[in-house]
Scaffold this active site. Sequence first.
Site, PDB file in Angstrom:
ATOM      1  CD  GLU A  46      22.109  12.453  -2.298  1.00 52.04           C
ATOM      2  OE1 GLU A  46      22.178  11.774  -3.346  1.00 52.04           O
ATOM      3  OE2 GLU A  46      22.230  13.692  -2.273  1.00 52.04           O
ATOM      4  CG  ASP A  97      24.391   9.579 -11.604  1.00 53.22           C
ATOM      5  OD1 ASP A  97      23.918   8.542 -11.108  1.00 53.22           O
ATOM      6  OD2 ASP A  97      24.796  10.550 -10.927  1.00 53.22           O
ATOM      7  CD  GLU A 132      18.894  10.343  -8.684  1.00 49.63           C
ATOM      8  OE1 GLU A 132      17.764  10.847  -8.535  1.00 49.63           O
ATOM      9  OE2 GLU A 132      19.946  11.018  -8.725  1.00 49.63           O
ATOM     10  CG  ASP A 186      22.618  13.148 -11.893  1.00 49.56           C
ATOM     11  OD1 ASP A 186      23.173  13.195 -10.782  1.00 49.56           O
ATOM     12  OD2 ASP A 186      21.430  12.770 -12.047  1.00 49.56           O
ATOM     13  CB  SER A 187      26.660  16.149  -8.810  1.00 47.62           C
ATOM     14  OG  SER A 187      27.709  15.222  -9.007  1.00 47.62           O
TER      15      SER A 187
HETATM   16  O1  KIV Z   1      25.502  12.841  -8.950  1.00 48.03           O
HETATM   17  C1  KIV Z   1      26.138  12.604  -7.910  1.00 48.03           C
HETATM   18  O2  KIV Z   1      27.188  13.192  -7.626  1.00 48.03           O
HETATM   19  C2  KIV Z   1      25.598  11.601  -6.998  1.00 48.03           C
HETATM   20  C3  KIV Z   1      26.229  11.488  -5.647  1.00 48.03           C
HETATM   21  C4  KIV Z   1      25.794  12.589  -4.785  1.00 48.03           C
HETATM   22  C5  KIV Z   1      25.983  10.162  -5.032  1.00 48.03           C
HETATM   23  O3  KIV Z   1      24.677  10.931  -7.314  1.00 48.03           O
END
Ligand code: KIV
Length: 272
Positions: A190, A91, A123, A52-53
């Site tokens: 993380e 995610d 998460e 979700d980044s």
């Molecule tokens: O969304 C993402 O890129 C992540 C990584 C930082 C592990 O959760």
Amino acid sequence: MSTAKKEYKRITTKTLVDMKKNGEKIAMLTAYDYTMGKIVDSAGIDVILVGDSASNVMAGHETTLPITLDQMIYHASSVIRAIERSLVVVDLPFGTYQSDPKEALRSAIRIMKESGAHAVKMEGGKEIKESIKRILHAGIPVMGHLGLTPQSIYKFGTYTVRAKEEAEAQKLKDDAKLLEKMGCFAVVLEKVPAKLAEEIAKEITIPVIGIGAGGGVDGQVLVMHDMLGMTHEFNPRFLRRYLDLYQEMGNAFSQYITDVKSGDFPNDEEQY
Ligand code: KIV
């Protein structure tokens, strides 16, 4: 190109657990589109995270909170069309699994059905255990994510290292063991102290993938745009940059602009 990719025809959740047993480190990177998915899969990456980044690096939001389930499915299906070998984990975005386990299952099913992904990432620990359980019972593999969990950024108030105090470190350990016991196939840690991450990796049998969690864990993950040097304003201590694409792409774009304006492009060979 990696030689590791020749050893496994296709990476599965079981492959990752076997890699941990054999002491082989797991390499994971994010990707959000077809072209990057193809390049990173061909290079021999073990796991692609459609993180979700994407909310930050693709859409320009300050946090990961705004990205929607439909948007995650769009990114994930673009990546899935490109890959031949890697395990693709997606995610579950903020707001699609925290309120009730039935909704969590519906969200996970949509990701699996509509994108063709292989697993979901969520998460949190104890607080979301009913949602994790329900998704696992439906046969959907779950990767956990503990430590700094960016979907809770407004609760933490900062992106600093987590679990430096004993109480939080103990909760992190308990949560990691709970995820293992419930049947998650791996867990991301993380931004936690390296010593704590190493201890957890030793105490559980499922792979621990670190980001800012030191070298004593079973694998590493980075955001692709960060490791390629595209997000030049983002400089955490844990980040290793393998290219300076911000600079290199900027140079290429400037050269193109110069060539168009001067009439140098296209030349005689570059036309019909
Ligand atoms: O969304 C993402 O890129 C992540 C990584 C930082 C592990 O959760």
